[in-house]
Motif scaffolding. Sequence first.
Motif, PDB file in Angstrom:
ATOM      1  N   ILE A 147       3.417   5.440   3.867  1.00 55.12           N
ATOM      2  CA  ILE A 147       2.879   5.043   2.551  1.00 55.12           C
ATOM      3  C   ILE A 147       3.924   4.184   1.851  1.00 55.12           C
ATOM      4  CG2 ILE A 147       2.095   5.850   0.288  1.00 55.12           C
ATOM      5  CD1 ILE A 147       0.190   6.815   2.448  1.00 55.12           C
ATOM      6  N   GLU A 148       3.555   2.957   1.503  1.00 58.46           N
ATOM      7  CA  GLU A 148       4.506   2.064   0.821  1.00 58.46           C
ATOM      8  C   GLU A 148       3.718   1.143  -0.112  1.00 58.46           C
ATOM      9  OE1 GLU A 148       7.936   1.468   0.460  1.00 58.46           O
ATOM     10  OE2 GLU A 148       7.199  -0.178  -0.778  1.00 58.46           O
ATOM     11  N   ILE A 149       4.218   0.980  -1.340  1.00 61.32           N
ATOM     12  CA  ILE A 149       3.493   0.200  -2.349  1.00 61.32           C
ATOM     13  C   ILE A 149       3.694  -1.308  -2.198  1.00 61.32           C
ATOM     14  CG2 ILE A 149       5.304   0.160  -4.150  1.00 61.32           C
ATOM     15  CD1 ILE A 149       3.057   0.970  -6.157  1.00 61.32           C
ATOM     16  N   ASP A 150       4.811  -1.697  -1.578  1.00 58.36           N
ATOM     17  CA  ASP A 150       5.210  -3.108  -1.572  1.00 58.36           C
ATOM     18  C   ASP A 150       4.800  -3.814  -0.278  1.00 58.36           C
ATOM     19  OD1 ASP A 150       6.545  -5.509  -2.165  1.00 58.36           O
ATOM     20  OD2 ASP A 150       8.359  -4.791  -1.144  1.00 58.36           O
ATOM     21  N   ALA A 151       3.915  -4.811  -0.418  1.00 52.99           N
ATOM     22  CA  ALA A 151       3.383  -5.508   0.755  1.00 52.99           C
ATOM     23  C   ALA A 151       4.491  -6.227   1.548  1.00 52.99           C
ATOM     24  CB  ALA A 151       2.316  -6.503   0.329  1.00 52.99           C
ATOM     25  N   ASP A 152       5.543  -6.708   0.876  1.00 52.09           N
ATOM     26  CA  ASP A 152       6.632  -7.381   1.605  1.00 52.09           C
ATOM     27  C   ASP A 152       7.349  -6.395   2.529  1.00 52.09           C
ATOM     28  OD1 ASP A 152       6.090  -9.773   0.343  1.00 52.09           O
ATOM     29  OD2 ASP A 152       7.508  -9.398  -1.295  1.00 52.09           O
ATOM     30  N   ALA A 153       7.590  -5.180   2.007  1.00 45.78           N
ATOM     31  CA  ALA A 153       8.223  -4.145   2.842  1.00 45.78           C
ATOM     32  C   ALA A 153       7.298  -3.768   3.999  1.00 45.78           C
ATOM     33  CB  ALA A 153       8.554  -2.919   1.998  1.00 45.78           C
ATOM     34  N   VAL A 154       6.002  -3.661   3.707  1.00 46.39           N
ATOM     35  CA  VAL A 154       5.036  -3.283   4.741  1.00 46.39           C
ATOM     36  C   VAL A 154       5.008  -4.315   5.875  1.00 46.39           C
ATOM     37  CG1 VAL A 154       2.551  -2.986   5.206  1.00 46.39           C
ATOM     38  CG2 VAL A 154       3.614  -1.811   3.261  1.00 46.39           C
ATOM     39  N   ALA A 155       5.191  -5.585   5.531  1.00 44.37           N
ATOM     40  CA  ALA A 155       5.210  -6.628   6.572  1.00 44.37           C
ATOM     41  C   ALA A 155       6.384  -6.388   7.539  1.00 44.37           C
ATOM     42  CB  ALA A 155       5.315  -8.006   5.925  1.00 44.37           C
ATOM     43  N   ILE A 156       7.532  -6.015   6.979  1.00 48.33           N
ATOM     44  CA  ILE A 156       8.705  -5.733   7.826  1.00 48.33           C
ATOM     45  C   ILE A 156       8.456  -4.452   8.637  1.00 48.33           C
ATOM     46  CG2 ILE A 156      11.192  -5.233   7.812  1.00 48.33           C
ATOM     47  CD1 ILE A 156      11.322  -6.833   5.143  1.00 48.33           C
ATOM     48  N   LEU A 157       7.911  -3.434   7.965  1.00 53.61           N
ATOM     49  CA  LEU A 157       7.574  -2.164   8.631  1.00 53.61           C
ATOM     50  C   LEU A 157       6.687  -2.430   9.850  1.00 53.61           C
ATOM     51  CD1 LEU A 157       6.296   0.972   6.647  1.00 53.61           C
ATOM     52  CD2 LEU A 157       5.814   0.580   9.046  1.00 53.61           C
ATOM     53  N   GLY A 158       5.695  -3.313   9.649  1.00 50.53           N
ATOM     54  CA  GLY A 158       4.758  -3.635  10.735  1.00 50.53           C
ATOM     55  C   GLY A 158       5.489  -4.180  11.959  1.00 50.53           C
ATOM     56  N   ARG A 159       6.504  -5.015  11.712  1.00 54.76           N
ATOM     57  CA  ARG A 159       7.266  -5.542  12.853  1.00 54.76           C
ATOM     58  C   ARG A 159       8.127  -4.450  13.483  1.00 54.76           C
ATOM     59  NH1 ARG A 159       7.415 -10.044   9.314  1.00 54.76           N
ATOM     60  NH2 ARG A 159       9.495  -9.675   8.469  1.00 54.76           N
ATOM     61  N   ASN A 160       8.704  -3.573  12.632  1.00 64.17           N
ATOM     62  CA  ASN A 160       9.582  -2.516  13.151  1.00 64.17           C
ATOM     63  C   ASN A 160       8.837  -1.507  14.021  1.00 64.17           C
ATOM     64  OD1 ASN A 160      12.072  -3.355  12.163  1.00 64.17           O
ATOM     65  ND2 ASN A 160      11.801  -2.309  10.190  1.00 64.17           N
ATOM     66  N   VAL A 161       7.577  -1.265  13.704  1.00 64.77           N
ATOM     67  CA  VAL A 161       6.838  -0.199  14.388  1.00 64.77           C
ATOM     68  C   VAL A 161       6.094  -0.732  15.623  1.00 64.77           C
ATOM     69  CG1 VAL A 161       4.634  -0.265  13.120  1.00 64.77           C
ATOM     70  CG2 VAL A 161       5.619   1.951  13.781  1.00 64.77           C
ATOM     71  N   GLU A 162       6.162  -2.053  15.817  1.00 65.21           N
ATOM     72  CA  GLU A 162       5.529  -2.647  17.000  1.00 65.21           C
ATOM     73  C   GLU A 162       6.074  -1.969  18.262  1.00 65.21           C
ATOM     74  OE1 GLU A 162       6.062  -6.898  17.340  1.00 65.21           O
ATOM     75  OE2 GLU A 162       4.768  -7.192  15.577  1.00 65.21           O
ATOM     76  N   GLY A 163       5.213  -1.727  19.208  1.00 61.94           N
ATOM     77  CA  GLY A 163       5.692  -1.104  20.448  1.00 61.94           C
ATOM     78  C   GLY A 163       5.302   0.357  20.513  1.00 61.94           C
ATOM     79  N   PHE A 164       5.112   1.002  19.362  1.00 59.68           N
ATOM     80  CA  PHE A 164       4.593   2.367  19.395  1.00 59.68           C
ATOM     81  C   PHE A 164       3.076   2.305  19.542  1.00 59.68           C
ATOM     82  CE2 PHE A 164       8.656   3.032  17.295  1.00 59.68           C
ATOM     83  CZ  PHE A 164       9.111   4.168  17.954  1.00 59.68           C
ATOM     84  N   ASP A 165       2.537   3.312  20.206  1.00 54.72           N
ATOM     85  CA  ASP A 165       1.094   3.437  20.386  1.00 54.72           C
ATOM     86  C   ASP A 165       0.427   3.475  19.008  1.00 54.72           C
ATOM     87  OD1 ASP A 165      -1.452   4.277  20.880  1.00 54.72           O
ATOM     88  OD2 ASP A 165      -0.867   5.825  22.334  1.00 54.72           O
ATOM     89  N   THR A 166      -0.515   2.559  18.778  1.00 50.87           N
ATOM     90  CA  THR A 166      -1.123   2.454  17.440  1.00 50.87           C
ATOM     91  C   THR A 166      -1.934   3.709  17.063  1.00 50.87           C
ATOM     92  OG1 THR A 166      -2.943   1.230  18.433  1.00 50.87           O
ATOM     93  CG2 THR A 166      -1.233  -0.078  17.365  1.00 50.87           C
TER      94      THR A 166
END
Length: 200
Positions: free
Chosen positions: A76-95
Amino acid sequence: MSLGSIARKLSRLERFSNPKLELEQYPTPGELAAELIWTATLNGDIEGKRVIDLGAGTGVLGIGALLAGASHVTFIEIDADAVAILGRNVEGFDTDRYTVVTTNVSEAAGTYDTCIMNPPFGAQAKHADRSFLMHATRIARTTYSIHNANSRTFLAKLAADEGWRLQVLAERRLPLKSAYAHHKKPVRDQSVILIRVETY
Ligand code: SAH
């Protein structure tokens, strides 16, 4: 996976590129994030558990939980800019193992075994740490959280008032890099405590 290898992996994640002062975007260093996850894992609160990461930022805590075998992590994160980075960091894990929701923590719904978080300490939005904790204890049975060490008395009173079991697990010095222009010194140190809160 060992504590050291979780810490190394978390330390290599992409960080906030432009941290926002008003949201108190201080990233948890990889070592402290790994210590939180490791301690929670030893207590049986991560492996095979449904975990929620409140104020997930770039995802360091929730990704630690995924590495340590959580069955599912909700970020859960309010800031879309942070979420964009999070999305790249979590790549590779089973969705199937994670969900990312861009919203205010107060809107986080559902029930979880474990909440993990490093909430704003309340320097900008007063008592932000209190509202994060109040919400965490509504949706999760057990919460691991990082707070300003000066909040110890306040936290003890809150736990007594709310009927929580509060444990202070560790006290650490956190080097806060001068991410913001108003910090005069290049690096500040802050004492923080790692706590575990259990509701009954
Ligand atoms: N969990 C990350 C980030 C900690 S900084 C880490 O450990 O590195 C605190 C985070 O909470 C920031 O990313 C900030 O954007 C987010 N935040 C602050 N207020 C929020 C709110 N009301 N709802 C959701 N997220 C919030």
